[in-house]
Motif scaffolding. Structure first.
Motif, PDB file in Angstrom:
ATOM      1  N   ASN A 175       7.544  13.958   7.427  1.00 42.86           N
ATOM      2  CA  ASN A 175       7.068  14.014   6.040  1.00 42.86           C
ATOM      3  C   ASN A 175       6.368  12.729   5.612  1.00 42.86           C
ATOM      4  N   PRO A 176       5.331  12.282   6.299  1.00 44.38           N
ATOM      5  CA  PRO A 176       4.707  10.993   5.947  1.00 44.38           C
ATOM      6  C   PRO A 176       4.145  10.956   4.528  1.00 44.38           C
ATOM      7  N   ASP A 177       3.763  12.097   3.991  1.00 45.42           N
ATOM      8  CA  ASP A 177       3.200  12.132   2.640  1.00 45.42           C
ATOM      9  C   ASP A 177       4.242  11.901   1.546  1.00 45.42           C
ATOM     10  N   ASN A 178       5.515  11.814   1.930  1.00 45.56           N
ATOM     11  CA  ASN A 178       6.569  11.539   0.956  1.00 45.56           C
ATOM     12  C   ASN A 178       6.772  10.051   0.711  1.00 45.56           C
ATOM     13  N   TYR A 179       5.987   9.196   1.415  1.00 50.13           N
ATOM     14  CA  TYR A 179       6.181   7.746   1.366  1.00 50.13           C
ATOM     15  C   TYR A 179       4.919   7.038   0.898  1.00 50.13           C
ATOM     16  N   THR A 180       5.114   5.860   0.292  1.00 51.41           N
ATOM     17  CA  THR A 180       3.975   5.066  -0.169  1.00 51.41           C
ATOM     18  C   THR A 180       3.197   4.495   1.017  1.00 51.41           C
ATOM     19  N   VAL A 181       1.917   4.230   0.785  1.00 50.85           N
ATOM     20  CA  VAL A 181       1.054   3.731   1.860  1.00 50.85           C
ATOM     21  C   VAL A 181       1.525   2.373   2.374  1.00 50.85           C
ATOM     22  N   TRP A 182       1.956   1.488   1.480  1.00 51.39           N
ATOM     23  CA  TRP A 182       2.370   0.156   1.934  1.00 51.39           C
ATOM     24  C   TRP A 182       3.670   0.225   2.722  1.00 51.39           C
ATOM     25  N   PHE A 183       4.569   1.109   2.329  1.00 48.21           N
ATOM     26  CA  PHE A 183       5.835   1.257   3.054  1.00 48.21           C
ATOM     27  C   PHE A 183       5.568   1.694   4.494  1.00 48.21           C
ATOM     28  N   LEU A 184       4.682   2.665   4.668  1.00 51.39           N
ATOM     29  CA  LEU A 184       4.360   3.140   6.010  1.00 51.39           C
ATOM     30  C   LEU A 184       3.739   2.034   6.857  1.00 51.39           C
ATOM     31  N   LYS A 185       3.027   1.115   6.241  1.00 55.59           N
ATOM     32  CA  LYS A 185       2.382   0.027   6.972  1.00 55.59           C
ATOM     33  C   LYS A 185       3.376  -1.024   7.468  1.00 55.59           C
ATOM     34  N   ILE A 186       4.523  -1.166   6.796  1.00 54.63           N
ATOM     35  CA  ILE A 186       5.408  -2.283   7.134  1.00 54.63           C
ATOM     36  C   ILE A 186       6.796  -1.895   7.617  1.00 54.63           C
ATOM     37  N   VAL A 187       7.139  -0.620   7.572  1.00 52.76           N
ATOM     38  CA  VAL A 187       8.499  -0.213   7.902  1.00 52.76           C
ATOM     39  C   VAL A 187       8.903  -0.655   9.319  1.00 52.76           C
ATOM     40  N   ASP A 188       8.035  -0.492  10.306  1.00 47.09           N
ATOM     41  CA  ASP A 188       8.393  -0.878  11.676  1.00 47.09           C
ATOM     42  C   ASP A 188       8.495  -2.392  11.822  1.00 47.09           C
ATOM     43  N   ARG A 189       7.606  -3.094  11.156  1.00 49.78           N
ATOM     44  CA  ARG A 189       7.643  -4.561  11.237  1.00 49.78           C
ATOM     45  C   ARG A 189       8.920  -5.103  10.595  1.00 49.78           C
ATOM     46  N   VAL A 190       9.324  -4.549   9.472  1.00 55.30           N
ATOM     47  CA  VAL A 190      10.576  -4.973   8.833  1.00 55.30           C
ATOM     48  C   VAL A 190      11.750  -4.672   9.760  1.00 55.30           C
TER      49      VAL A 190
END
Length: 172
Positions: free
Chosen positions: A151-166
């Motif tokens: 469900n990628p559309d359930n998340y903000t664009v910035w969150f998707l960009k940094i979740v793995d790095r965090v």
């Protein structure tokens, strides 16, 4: 009514001035932002669902809180302020990294931000500000990754960009 200002910066995070927040999002101008990630002692991530009245990305899931420092305010002070204002929490926050991203949003807005990313640990129960937050949940990283894939559309664009790095910082 006083309009909220953001700190305009260059690619090296050097302050160039300030600008009204909505103007910076309508006519994309690089400005400073903060993102806060809270995990509990079991390693579960505290996510918030943005309130439906937010000016963009409303109803989407994202990190614990995010915002913009005000002119004259440090990124760390802004992170602590917004964590208290949005989630009713206090935690010792550590900046892990910053990055620049530019992404179109809904409502003809664009995020063009130099985002300072903070991480902290807390077992406090959130006391959410319903003007900012619709809901919250704790979720294990593996379950979060599965949901993002489905469900990628359930998340903000910035969150998707940094979740793995965090997650890489949290694993250290």
């Amino acid at each position: 009514m006083i309009q909220e200002q953001v700190i305009v910066v260059d690619e090296n995070d050097v302050v160039l001035g300030s600008m009204e927040k909505m103007e910076a999002h309508r006519n994309p101008v690089l400005h400073r932002a903060i993102s806060v990630f809270i995990v509990n002692s079991e390693g579960e991530w505290l996510l918030q669902q943005r309130a439906l009245g937010k000016y963009h990305s409303n109803g989407l899931w994202t990190n614990t809180c995010c915002s913009h420092p005000q002119p004259g305010e440090s990124s760390l002070d802004a992170a602590n302020r917004r964590l208290a204002e949005e989630m009713g929490l206090k935690a010792e926050l550590t900046e892990k990294f910053h990055f620049i991203y530019r992404e179109p949003l809904d409502n003809d807005l664009t995020e063009y931000e130099l985002d300072h990313v903070f991480v902290g640990v807390s077992n406090q129960v959130p006391n959410i500000n319903t003007n900012e937050v619709l809901s919250y949940k704790y979720i294990a990283y593996d379950d979060l990754k599965k949901d993002i894939e489905t469900n990628p559309d359930n998340y903000t664009v910035w969150f998707l960009k940094i979740v793995d790095r965090v997650n890489q910082y949290l694993k250290k």
